[in-house]
Design a protein around this motif. Structure first.
Motif, PDB file in Angstrom:
ATOM      1  N   GLU A 165      -9.520   4.970  -2.943  1.00 49.74           N
ATOM      2  CA  GLU A 165     -10.463   4.724  -1.831  1.00 49.74           C
ATOM      3  C   GLU A 165     -10.920   3.333  -1.819  1.00 49.74           C
ATOM      4  N   LYS A 166     -11.400   2.784  -0.774  1.00 50.99           N
ATOM      5  CA  LYS A 166     -11.814   1.353  -0.732  1.00 50.99           C
ATOM      6  C   LYS A 166     -13.081   1.437  -1.403  1.00 50.99           C
ATOM      7  N   GLN A 167     -13.059   0.117  -2.328  1.00 52.56           N
ATOM      8  CA  GLN A 167     -14.154  -0.163  -3.122  1.00 52.56           C
ATOM      9  C   GLN A 167     -14.861  -1.233  -2.686  1.00 52.56           C
ATOM     10  N   MET A 168     -16.209  -1.464  -3.300  1.00 57.46           N
ATOM     11  CA  MET A 168     -17.011  -2.547  -3.099  1.00 57.46           C
ATOM     12  C   MET A 168     -16.499  -4.118  -3.092  1.00 57.46           C
ATOM     13  N   TRP A 169     -15.297  -4.154  -3.841  1.00 64.74           N
ATOM     14  CA  TRP A 169     -14.793  -5.379  -3.966  1.00 64.74           C
ATOM     15  C   TRP A 169     -13.685  -5.733  -2.792  1.00 64.74           C
ATOM     16  N   GLY A 170     -13.435  -4.780  -1.895  1.00 67.65           N
ATOM     17  CA  GLY A 170     -12.407  -4.735  -0.919  1.00 67.65           C
ATOM     18  C   GLY A 170     -11.143  -4.222  -0.902  1.00 67.65           C
ATOM     19  N   ASP A 171     -10.771  -3.767  -2.040  1.00 69.51           N
ATOM     20  CA  ASP A 171      -9.450  -3.065  -2.485  1.00 69.51           C
ATOM     21  C   ASP A 171      -9.732  -1.552  -2.418  1.00 69.51           C
TER      22      ASP A 171
ATOM     23  N   ILE B 111      -4.795  -1.557  -4.770  1.00 58.06           N
ATOM     24  CA  ILE B 111      -4.264  -2.028  -3.519  1.00 58.06           C
ATOM     25  C   ILE B 111      -5.072  -3.143  -3.038  1.00 58.06           C
ATOM     26  N   ALA B 112      -4.324  -4.295  -3.069  1.00 60.69           N
ATOM     27  CA  ALA B 112      -5.289  -5.384  -2.398  1.00 60.69           C
ATOM     28  C   ALA B 112      -5.547  -5.498  -0.927  1.00 60.69           C
ATOM     29  N   GLY B 113      -6.947  -5.498  -0.749  1.00 60.53           N
ATOM     30  CA  GLY B 113      -7.289  -5.462   0.712  1.00 60.53           C
ATOM     31  C   GLY B 113      -6.832  -6.647   1.537  1.00 60.53           C
ATOM     32  N   THR B 114      -7.127  -6.390   2.678  1.00 57.86           N
ATOM     33  CA  THR B 114      -6.678  -7.516   3.656  1.00 57.86           C
ATOM     34  C   THR B 114      -7.708  -8.680   3.710  1.00 57.86           C
ATOM     35  N   PRO B 115      -7.256  -9.982   3.562  1.00 56.13           N
ATOM     36  CA  PRO B 115      -8.294 -11.047   3.494  1.00 56.13           C
ATOM     37  C   PRO B 115      -8.983 -11.048   4.910  1.00 56.13           C
TER      38      PRO B 115
ATOM     39  N   SER C 104      -1.017  11.249 -10.156  1.00 54.92           N
ATOM     40  CA  SER C 104      -2.083  11.916 -10.132  1.00 54.92           C
ATOM     41  C   SER C 104      -1.843  13.484  -9.832  1.00 54.92           C
ATOM     42  N   ASP C 105      -0.665  13.661  -9.239  1.00 49.37           N
ATOM     43  CA  ASP C 105      -0.354  15.345  -9.258  1.00 49.37           C
ATOM     44  C   ASP C 105      -0.015  15.679 -10.571  1.00 49.37           C
ATOM     45  N   ALA C 106      -0.696  17.004 -10.628  1.00 43.25           N
ATOM     46  CA  ALA C 106      -0.639  17.839 -11.990  1.00 43.25           C
ATOM     47  C   ALA C 106      -1.533  17.132 -13.110  1.00 43.25           C
ATOM     48  N   GLY C 107      -2.279  16.123 -12.797  1.00 45.85           N
ATOM     49  CA  GLY C 107      -3.255  15.521 -13.642  1.00 45.85           C
ATOM     50  C   GLY C 107      -4.747  15.518 -13.206  1.00 45.85           C
ATOM     51  N   SER C 108      -5.505  14.695 -13.786  1.00 44.43           N
ATOM     52  CA  SER C 108      -6.612  14.620 -13.286  1.00 44.43           C
ATOM     53  C   SER C 108      -7.170  13.423 -12.543  1.00 44.43           C
ATOM     54  N   VAL C 109      -7.872  13.330 -11.635  1.00 43.71           N
ATOM     55  CA  VAL C 109      -8.553  12.035 -11.023  1.00 43.71           C
ATOM     56  C   VAL C 109     -10.069  11.851 -11.477  1.00 43.71           C
ATOM     57  N   SER C 110     -10.194  10.676 -11.984  1.00 47.64           N
ATOM     58  CA  SER C 110     -11.758  10.322 -12.309  1.00 47.64           C
ATOM     59  C   SER C 110     -12.352   9.565 -11.115  1.00 47.64           C
ATOM     60  N   VAL C 111     -11.426   8.683 -10.563  1.00 45.86           N
ATOM     61  CA  VAL C 111     -11.902   7.893  -9.368  1.00 45.86           C
ATOM     62  C   VAL C 111     -10.881   8.021  -8.307  1.00 45.86           C
TER      63      VAL C 111
ATOM     64  N   GLY D 260       0.850  -1.239  -0.030  1.00 45.91           N
ATOM     65  CA  GLY D 260      -0.126   0.039   0.091  1.00 45.91           C
ATOM     66  C   GLY D 260       0.838   1.263  -0.038  1.00 45.91           C
ATOM     67  N   ASP D 261       2.055   1.226   0.743  1.00 41.10           N
ATOM     68  CA  ASP D 261       2.835   2.399   0.779  1.00 41.10           C
ATOM     69  C   ASP D 261       3.386   2.837  -0.577  1.00 41.10           C
ATOM     70  N   LEU D 262       3.878   1.648  -1.161  1.00 41.99           N
ATOM     71  CA  LEU D 262       4.576   1.983  -2.462  1.00 41.99           C
ATOM     72  C   LEU D 262       3.564   2.459  -3.409  1.00 41.99           C
ATOM     73  N   LEU D 263       2.329   1.738  -3.436  1.00 42.06           N
ATOM     74  CA  LEU D 263       1.389   2.078  -4.555  1.00 42.06           C
ATOM     75  C   LEU D 263       0.574   3.364  -4.211  1.00 42.06           C
ATOM     76  N   ARG D 264       0.464   3.705  -3.221  1.00 38.83           N
ATOM     77  CA  ARG D 264      -0.015   5.359  -2.659  1.00 38.83           C
ATOM     78  C   ARG D 264       0.923   6.119  -3.144  1.00 38.83           C
TER      79      ARG D 264
END
Length: 137
Positions: free
Chosen positions: A109-115, A132-136, A99-106, A88-92
């Motif tokens: 954040e946590k999604q319905m599938w848990g990630d 980012i894979a959620g914790t099982p 996303s800096d200087a770009g545009s965010v469409s989503v 998570g730290d690496l991917l964040r």
């Protein structure tokens, strides 16, 4: 799981057929989930592909999905680069820079599938998806 970077293709309702074709080409294992499996199973488009991932025996990874109802499918711009894994730290950190200087469409954040998931377009017009894979449980 280590982090991975791979293409992610959006299809206009034929993701299942396309991903099965790519499985025939490259071999490997194909995992497919529908919109209905993660929402209302009786809703329009419930049988369409929300996420498919082909992992070939020689290390190729290709992901794809049907464009969700209500969203525009634009051939030629229907490919994004996917970053995924469980660090998570690496991917964040990647997300913050992309996303800096770009545009965010989503938002990421946590999604319905848990990630945690987010989608953005960087300052050069390249589409990125970060998962980012959620914790099982």
């Amino acid at each position: 799981m280590t982090s991975r970077l791979n293409p992610y293709i959006s299809f206009d309702g034929n993701a299942r057929q396309a991903m099965e074709f790519y499985k025939d080409v490259f071999g490997g294992t194909l995992a497919v989930s529908t919109f209905g499996e993660f929402g209302a199973p009786d809703a329009e488009g419930a049988d369409k592909i929300m996420h498919a991932m082909l992992e070939s025996d020689n290390g190729f990874t290709l992901m794809g999905a049907d464009t969700p109802l209500g969203m525009e499918h634009n051939p030629g711009t229907n490919i994004a680069v996917s970053l995924s894994g469980d660090d998570g730290d690496l991917l964040r950190g990647y997300w913050a820079k992309l996303s800096d200087a770009g545009s965010v469409s989503v938002p990421l954040e946590k999604q319905m599938w848990g990630d945690e998931f987010g989608a953005c377009t960087d300052q050069f017009g390249i589409s990125w998806m970060v998962n980012i894979a959620g914790t099982p449980s």
